[in-house]
Design an enzyme around this catalytic site. Structure first.
Site, PDB file in Angstrom:
ATOM      1  N   LYS A 106       0.823  -1.223   0.000  1.00 46.70           N
ATOM      2  CA  LYS A 106       0.000   0.000   0.000  1.00 46.70           C
ATOM      3  C   LYS A 106       0.846   1.258   0.000  1.00 46.70           C
ATOM      4  CE  LYS A 106      -0.083  -1.272   4.621  1.00 46.70           C
ATOM      5  NZ  LYS A 106      -0.458  -2.533   5.171  1.00 46.70           N
ATOM      6  N   VAL A 133      -5.085  -3.151   0.449  1.00 50.35           N
ATOM      7  CA  VAL A 133      -6.013  -2.385   1.286  1.00 50.35           C
ATOM      8  C   VAL A 133      -6.998  -3.336   1.957  1.00 50.35           C
ATOM      9  CG1 VAL A 133      -7.704  -0.521   1.346  1.00 50.35           C
ATOM     10  CG2 VAL A 133      -5.837  -0.431  -0.305  1.00 50.35           C
ATOM     11  N   ILE A 137     -10.794  -8.121   2.801  1.00 47.93           N
ATOM     12  CA  ILE A 137     -12.031  -7.467   2.364  1.00 47.93           C
ATOM     13  C   ILE A 137     -11.863  -7.031   0.910  1.00 47.93           C
ATOM     14  CG2 ILE A 137     -13.661  -5.598   2.813  1.00 47.93           C
ATOM     15  CD1 ILE A 137     -12.661  -5.450   5.636  1.00 47.93           C
ATOM     16  N   GLY A 188       0.739  -9.926  18.499  1.00 54.23           N
ATOM     17  CA  GLY A 188       1.282 -10.003  17.145  1.00 54.23           C
ATOM     18  C   GLY A 188       0.620  -9.036  16.179  1.00 54.23           C
ATOM     19  N   GLU A 191       3.738  -4.043  15.172  1.00 54.68           N
ATOM     20  CA  GLU A 191       5.161  -4.231  14.938  1.00 54.68           C
ATOM     21  C   GLU A 191       5.950  -3.676  16.135  1.00 54.68           C
ATOM     22  OE1 GLU A 191       6.199  -5.476  11.877  1.00 54.68           O
ATOM     23  OE2 GLU A 191       4.089  -5.647  11.331  1.00 54.68           O
ATOM     24  N   ASP A 202      -0.472   4.629   8.065  1.00 54.09           N
ATOM     25  CA  ASP A 202      -0.925   3.461   7.303  1.00 54.09           C
ATOM     26  C   ASP A 202      -2.344   3.685   6.776  1.00 54.09           C
ATOM     27  OD1 ASP A 202      -0.754   0.377   6.726  1.00 54.09           O
ATOM     28  OD2 ASP A 202      -2.621   0.652   7.837  1.00 54.09           O
ATOM     29  N   LYS A 206      -3.886   3.858   2.786  1.00 57.26           N
ATOM     30  CA  LYS A 206      -5.039   3.103   2.287  1.00 57.26           C
ATOM     31  C   LYS A 206      -6.116   4.039   1.769  1.00 57.26           C
ATOM     32  CE  LYS A 206      -4.078  -0.784   5.360  1.00 57.26           C
ATOM     33  NZ  LYS A 206      -4.268  -1.277   6.740  1.00 57.26           N
ATOM     34  N   GLY A 309      -3.486  -9.838   8.672  1.00 56.39           N
ATOM     35  CA  GLY A 309      -3.312 -11.248   9.020  1.00 56.39           C
ATOM     36  C   GLY A 309      -2.844 -11.997   7.793  1.00 56.39           C
TER      37      GLY A 309
END
Lengths: 443, 443
Positions: A106, A133, A137, A188, A191, A202, A206, A309
């Site tokens: 992205k 993105v 989904i 997890g 980061e 981020d 997107k 994920g």
């Protein structure tokens, strides 16, 4: 048909490993749905010491991107390295070598998408990016294909799972930001350096990609007014709940009306907002993502699912491989014109200045319990045309020296005026700590 | 490219008119996104007296389907007549004449889809049908393309807007079924004959199509166990609310595990169910639709939007026209293999018998306030292995001769045993009216 679709992978982290697992485990159904088998020629990894024998055969493994980029047999390059470089150079080389590209990057697309889509068009190949993105989904397909006949009026989403996980923990368990962040890291989701997740960066990447597709304008990340979640407190979450609201990091894009029916500027924002608990976005909790699209003909449409994920993201990568593969098999690469995303065809579009935005606010003023402080705050709000809809003053604990919280929900006001109000109130005597301002949205 | 995509419309009701409006109003953006203009050659209408001059030019209007089906210039036939015949014959003729077809006809596809997709494949043309299921919600694209790399484990949806409107009015305003139905008819949501909407038939057609795509099995509407909403009462809605639940008409498809890891039968059901108010489907109210998909890799994914209405449905028709048009321009018709939907490739799959289903139930017993009645009911439940999770007996109004309501929420029980329980209880003395049984789902 005897054709085989030949793929080279650049990057073999969690999404790369997931991609290889799906290609292996679903080989039969993929071949049936695509019409030809997918063969992974090379997997270029960075870390020589990581064991990968469960998904990569020794003869597939390489540490030299040239083994993919320079292989004339490779039809599709899957770029999962992330970041601007060297990923950007790799994608450029692949497109120039007439290879189609599937990417989850992205950052690269938000910054250099226009150039790269132009390159893809020039070379008659595909550049697909569903995984870039909101992971699993399928919002890119929906905007590019399902809504090809419609005009998008607005979109609004929860597009960063890490920050949503943190906010959900703060809201539901009364945790402070730093504790919730540590939990996200343990789980997890965050980061070691979570900056881009929590500072809204981020989400702004997107939103840049989504708004480019939705509004057909040439946009860059700096067009988005961004605010992160780092300054949010458990106290504000608790206050939000008293007003029947929760706090979410929203990414919003709207096409504002201009004069005489002409399109006006775009309103592009990423920021935390108090939304009603009855809003469909309020129940999007934990690592879930959601995108709400308002189409002129479609009306409202909401897509919800896991936005990150390994497996949801890898699923989108492989579905793109199937789609690009179908184009290769039918010699129809470039069948979806890049006109919606390439700089050769898109005009820049004016973006509303953050201070010009008009909206509602939650304001919290920690004050010392002295006569006249509240009146002075109300005076400042009035002076800057910030209309009060609702005011709540905490009852004071007798003898306590703790500040008393005053919360104001405003009617619509200009952002610039809110900022002036805040800095003016901060100079008043009797203010115990800096005031807090969070947007209110009806979402 | 000088190519023009030539379209003929069969049917010019509300969706047809909406389709023509979008093609007219969005002509410029459609041409840009498709890469060629779309020209409507003929519009075949049924009613000669309806004025259509705002969307149909006199030379476009026809009352003879032959003007579309027999025109060698027509690339795509848009079938919006609905029903099995003559729509079915028209679609067959179009496909046999090597024309691609876009249709919104769920009834036709549910009953004869396998044959028609086979025909399309034989003739190397496309048969697209996004508008046939859930109007503006792009669930067909999501299942066919976005999830091409995944396996669907289960899907669950609210796929009939009329019944959902009625249930929402009953739940929110305490209306009786007949009053809410009349409101739906006034609001234009229900037809003069609303049978297919309220008896679950329309939902079972949609589920047949969705499950065929999701599970890759050859299915027909009679594979779906169907129950409508006609017998629901305001009283049961009120009782549901006391348990933190609302009543929705759910369409459910699940792939059940078989022996030794082999796929078991499919569980396909359309019926009203009490679902928790915290379920994402509970807030899907009024004329909205929603489809929840559980993918093996994707995890949960929810799509919500308007499932009917002229404009959302027409939007899907025109997006299909763009997609099919892109295939025509790149000579890639049939690029999405019909293997997922055509009878030539799909096997029949066993479907679970309705009585074999194991699930939870809401049971309501209207009883006369006499000693021993409750004990006898509990005895019957025990005799048929229906475990009680929760029992609620209304307090009796002294002197009243009205029946007292006893409500039981069960743990999981076999449907067959629930039916036996109901008929056995009905024979007991002290039962004032037939018992009511509605499924409980956690949705």
């Amino acid at each position: 048909m005897d054709r085989v679709i030949r793929v080279g992978l650049l990057g073999c982290g969690v999404v790369g490993t997931g991609t290889l697992q799906i290609l292996r485990d679903n080989a039969a159904s993929l071949t049936r749905r695509l019409g030809a088998p997918i063969e992974v020629r090379k997997v270029v990894a960075k870390d020589r010491d990581k064991p990968r024998h469960d998904v990569v055969r020794p003869e597939q493994l390489s540490f030299d991107p040239e083994d993919v980029l320079g292989d004339p047999e490779v039809d599709i390059v899957v770029e999962l390295a992330g970041g601007l470089e060297p990923a950007g150079s790799w994608v450029r080389r692949a497109l120039k070598a007439d290879k189609s590209v599937v990417t989850a990057n992205k950052f690269l697309l938000a910054e250099h998408g226009h150039e790269l889509f132009g390159l893809a068009e020039d070379h008659g190949v595909d550049l697909y990016f569903e995984a870039a993105v909101c992971g699993g989904i399928p919002v890119i397909r929906v905007l590019r294909e399902a809504l090809a006949s419609d005009s998008v009026l607005a979109l609004r989403g929860i597009v960063n799972g890490t920050s949503n996980f943190i906010l959900t923990r703060m809201q539901q368990d009364g945790l402070d930001y730093s504790v919730a962040l540590a939990q996200a890291q343990e789980a997890g989701y965050a980061e070691a350096d979570p900056s881009l997740d929590v500072n809204g960066g981020d989400a702004s990447h997107k939103l840049t990609i989504l708004a480019t597709l939705a509004f057909g304008a040439k946009l860059v990340p700096s067009d988005v007014a961004v605010e992160g979640i780092e300054h949010l407190t458990a106290l504000d979450m608790k206050m939000a709940a008293r007003f029947g609201r929760v706090v979410k990091l929203l990414a919003t894009g709207r096409s504002l009306p201009g004069w005489d029916g002409a399109p006006g500027p775009l309103d592009l924002r990423v920021h935390p907002a108090l939304i009603p608990t009855t809003s469909p976005l309020a129940s999007v909790s934990g690592a879930l993502n959601a995108v709400h699209i308002e189409g002129e003909r479609l009306g409202p449409c909401l897509l919800t699912g896991y936005g990150a994920g390994a497996m949801p993201t890898a699923m989108s990568v492989v579905s793109d491989l199937v789609d690009v593969g179908r184009n290769l098999l039918t010699h129809a690469s470039g069948r979806v014109p890049q006109r919606a995303v390439s700089s050769a065809h898109l005009a820049r579009r004016a973006v509303q200045a953050p201070t010009a935005h008009v909206g509602r606010y939650y304001l919290r003023f920690p004050i010392l319990d002295r006569p006249g402080v509240l009146a002075r705050i109300v005076g400042v709000l009035g002076a800057f045309d910030v209309p009060i809809e609702h005011m709540l003053q905490e009852s004071r604990t007798p003898g306590s020296k703790e500040p008393v919280q005053v919360v104001v929900l405003t009617h619509a006001a200009r952002d610039g005026n809110i900022r002036s109000t805040i800095s003016e109130v901060q100079r008043l005597s009797g203010i115990a700590a800096p005031p807090v301002a969070i947007r209110l949205e009806e979402a």
